[in-house]
Design a protein around this motif. Structure first.
Motif, short mmCIF file in Angstrom:
data_model
loop_
_atom_site.label_atom_id
_atom_site.label_comp_id
_atom_site.label_asym_id
_atom_site.label_seq_id
_atom_site.Cartn_x
_atom_site.Cartn_y
_atom_site.Cartn_z
N PRO A 55 0.83 -1.21 0.00
CA PRO A 55 0.00 0.00 0.00
C PRO A 55 0.86 1.26 0.00
N THR A 56 0.40 2.28 -0.68
CA THR A 56 1.10 3.56 -0.66
C THR A 56 0.69 4.32 0.60
N LEU A 57 1.44 5.37 0.93
CA LEU A 57 1.09 6.18 2.08
C LEU A 57 -0.27 6.83 1.87
N GLU A 58 -0.52 7.30 0.66
CA GLU A 58 -1.81 7.93 0.37
C GLU A 58 -2.96 6.96 0.60
N LEU A 59 -2.79 5.71 0.16
CA LEU A 59 -3.84 4.71 0.35
C LEU A 59 -3.98 4.36 1.83
N ALA A 60 -2.87 4.28 2.56
CA ALA A 60 -2.94 4.01 4.00
C ALA A 60 -3.75 5.08 4.71
N ARG A 61 -3.56 6.32 4.31
CA ARG A 61 -4.33 7.42 4.90
C ARG A 61 -5.81 7.30 4.56
N ALA A 62 -6.09 6.94 3.30
CA ALA A 62 -7.48 6.80 2.88
C ALA A 62 -8.16 5.66 3.62
N LEU A 63 -7.46 4.53 3.78
CA LEU A 63 -8.01 3.39 4.50
C LEU A 63 -8.23 3.75 5.97
N ASP A 64 -7.30 4.46 6.54
CA ASP A 64 -7.41 4.86 7.93
C ASP A 64 -8.66 5.72 8.15
N ALA A 65 -8.87 6.67 7.23
CA ALA A 65 -10.03 7.56 7.35
C ALA A 65 -11.34 6.81 7.13
N ALA A 66 -11.36 5.94 6.10
CA ALA A 66 -12.59 5.22 5.77
C ALA A 66 -12.99 4.23 6.86
N LEU A 67 -12.00 3.67 7.56
CA LEU A 67 -12.27 2.65 8.58
C LEU A 67 -12.25 3.21 10.00
N GLY A 68 -12.00 4.52 10.12
CA GLY A 68 -11.97 5.13 11.45
C GLY A 68 -10.91 4.50 12.34
N ALA A 69 -9.72 4.28 11.79
CA ALA A 69 -8.66 3.56 12.50
C ALA A 69 -7.84 4.44 13.44
N ASP A 70 -8.16 5.73 13.51
CA ASP A 70 -7.47 6.63 14.44
C ASP A 70 -5.96 6.60 14.24
N ASP A 71 -5.53 6.67 12.98
CA ASP A 71 -4.11 6.71 12.58
C ASP A 71 -3.36 5.41 12.80
N LEU A 72 -4.04 4.35 13.15
CA LEU A 72 -3.37 3.06 13.35
C LEU A 72 -2.66 2.60 12.08
N LEU A 73 -3.35 2.68 10.95
CA LEU A 73 -2.77 2.20 9.69
C LEU A 73 -1.67 3.13 9.20
N VAL A 74 -1.84 4.42 9.42
CA VAL A 74 -0.81 5.39 9.01
C VAL A 74 0.46 5.17 9.81
N GLU A 75 0.32 4.88 11.10
CA GLU A 75 1.50 4.65 11.93
C GLU A 75 2.18 3.33 11.59
N LEU A 76 1.41 2.39 11.08
CA LEU A 76 1.97 1.08 10.72
C LEU A 76 2.65 1.13 9.35
N TRP A 77 2.24 2.07 8.52
CA TRP A 77 2.72 2.11 7.13
C TRP A 77 4.25 2.20 6.99
N PRO A 78 4.97 3.04 7.77
CA PRO A 78 6.42 3.10 7.58
C PRO A 78 7.11 1.76 7.71
N TYR A 79 6.59 0.88 8.56
CA TYR A 79 7.21 -0.43 8.74
C TYR A 79 6.94 -1.33 7.53
N VAL A 80 5.77 -1.14 6.93
CA VAL A 80 5.45 -1.86 5.69
C VAL A 80 6.36 -1.36 4.57
N TYR A 81 6.50 -0.04 4.50
CA TYR A 81 7.34 0.59 3.48
C TYR A 81 8.78 0.12 3.60
N ARG A 82 9.26 -0.02 4.83
CA ARG A 82 10.66 -0.38 5.07
C ARG A 82 11.00 -1.76 4.55
#
Length: 314
Positions: A55-82
């Protein structure tokens, strides 16, 4: 384990499992979530199964917003990216996040921890393997995110030695360089950051091939990392780390003292990149025309007559 996918196998698998759990809890189908995030349903399927492109960072943000994840997915994204990086590079990043002391020698560009966003974009944009503008912005966002630690309570002591070439090479153009050099001057005012410059007149040295970083970890152990244009090497064996510490100490001894180094940074900013604040030729022409017009109007208000000449004394 979800649908045969073990979340512990990779960060991408963990990310996918979290997306699926949140989606199910929200009562959404993959197609409905895809519609909310403006991607096809198969993209959601691949994310949940940790297959295909990450997933891209943009998509992680979109998923986070759509699912009401309270930035959980955005905070997890850098580790996926790495995970896209080689093992030794990922391990170095992990060490960097825990380091209490960072000593760096930079041969070609300003180290990532002190880069401005525009400078980082210019440097990262030079990668011939970039596939899209979106990928570039992801890398810029990840680099900027790593700088947050410099402002955190557990921030490391940062000592940076810049080769003079770093100041002279106009990455991104004069305006970008001027802003970047100003960033170095501002950073050096922080008590936990030291900036030195290794001038050309010091000649050759042992680290000319690329950059060198020595990290001091919380338990007192150290690791070293060397990097060139297309390679990187992580050194963890204590018997080998001593050699790189010695190289760094020699570089620091040869570099200008901090005050003189900042004078050189300031000189480069005000000399090499002065043009960043100089108006363009067309702008200067426009201002000159306005001044001429103002001067002409002033003569007209005076009736167009010349001031009387002083009479010669008898």
């Amino acid at each position: 384990m979800v649908n045969g996918i073990d979340p512990s196998t990779s960060m991408a698998a963990l990310f996918g499992a979290r997306v699926r759990r949140l989606r199910t809890a929200a009562g959404l189908t993959q197609a409905e979530l895809g519609a909310l995030t403006h991607v096809v349903s198969t993209r959601i399927t691949k994310i949940e199964r940790a297959s295909g492109a990450k997933p891209t960072l943009e998509l992680a943000r979109a998923l986070d917003a759509a699912l009401g994840a309270d930035d959980l997915l955005v905070e997890l994204w850098p580790y996926v990216y790495r995970e896209a990086f080689p093992d030794w590079s990922r391990k170095f990043m992990e060490y960097s996040e825990r380091a209490v002391g960072v000593r760096q020698y930079a041969a070609h560009v300003v180290p990532g921890l002190l880069q401005t966003e525009d400078y980082a974009r210019a440097v990262l944009g030079l990668d011939a393997l970039l596939t899209s503008e979106e990928q570039l912005e992801e890398r810029v966002a990840a680099r900027m995110g790593r700088q947050d630690r410099l402002a955190s309570p557990d921030r490391p002591e940062l000592c940076v030695i810049l080769d003079e070439a770093v100041l002279r090479r106009p990455i991104g153009g004069p305006a970008v360089m001027r802003k970047q050099l100003r960033r170095l001057l501002d950073a050096a005012e922080e008590r936990h950051i030291t900036v030195q410059v290794l001038p050309f007149d010091q000649g050759g040295h042992e680290a000319m091939g690329g950059s060198l970083t020595v990290l001091l970890l919380p338990d007192g152990s150290e690791v070293a990392y060397t990097e060139g244009a297309d390679y990187g090497q992580l050194i963890e064996e204590p018997s080998n780390i001593g050699r790189y510490k010695l190289i760094y100490d020699r570089l620091r001894a040869a570099a200008l003292p901090p005050i003189m180094s900042l004078d050189m940074v300031r000189s480069a900013m005000e000399g090499n990149y002065r043009g960043a604040n100089v108006p363009s030729r067309s702008e200067r022409r426009r201002v000159a025309q306005e001044q001429l017009q103002q001067s002409s109007r002033g003569r007209l208000r005076g009736g167009g007559r010349r001031p009387p000449r002083p009479r010669p004394r008898p």
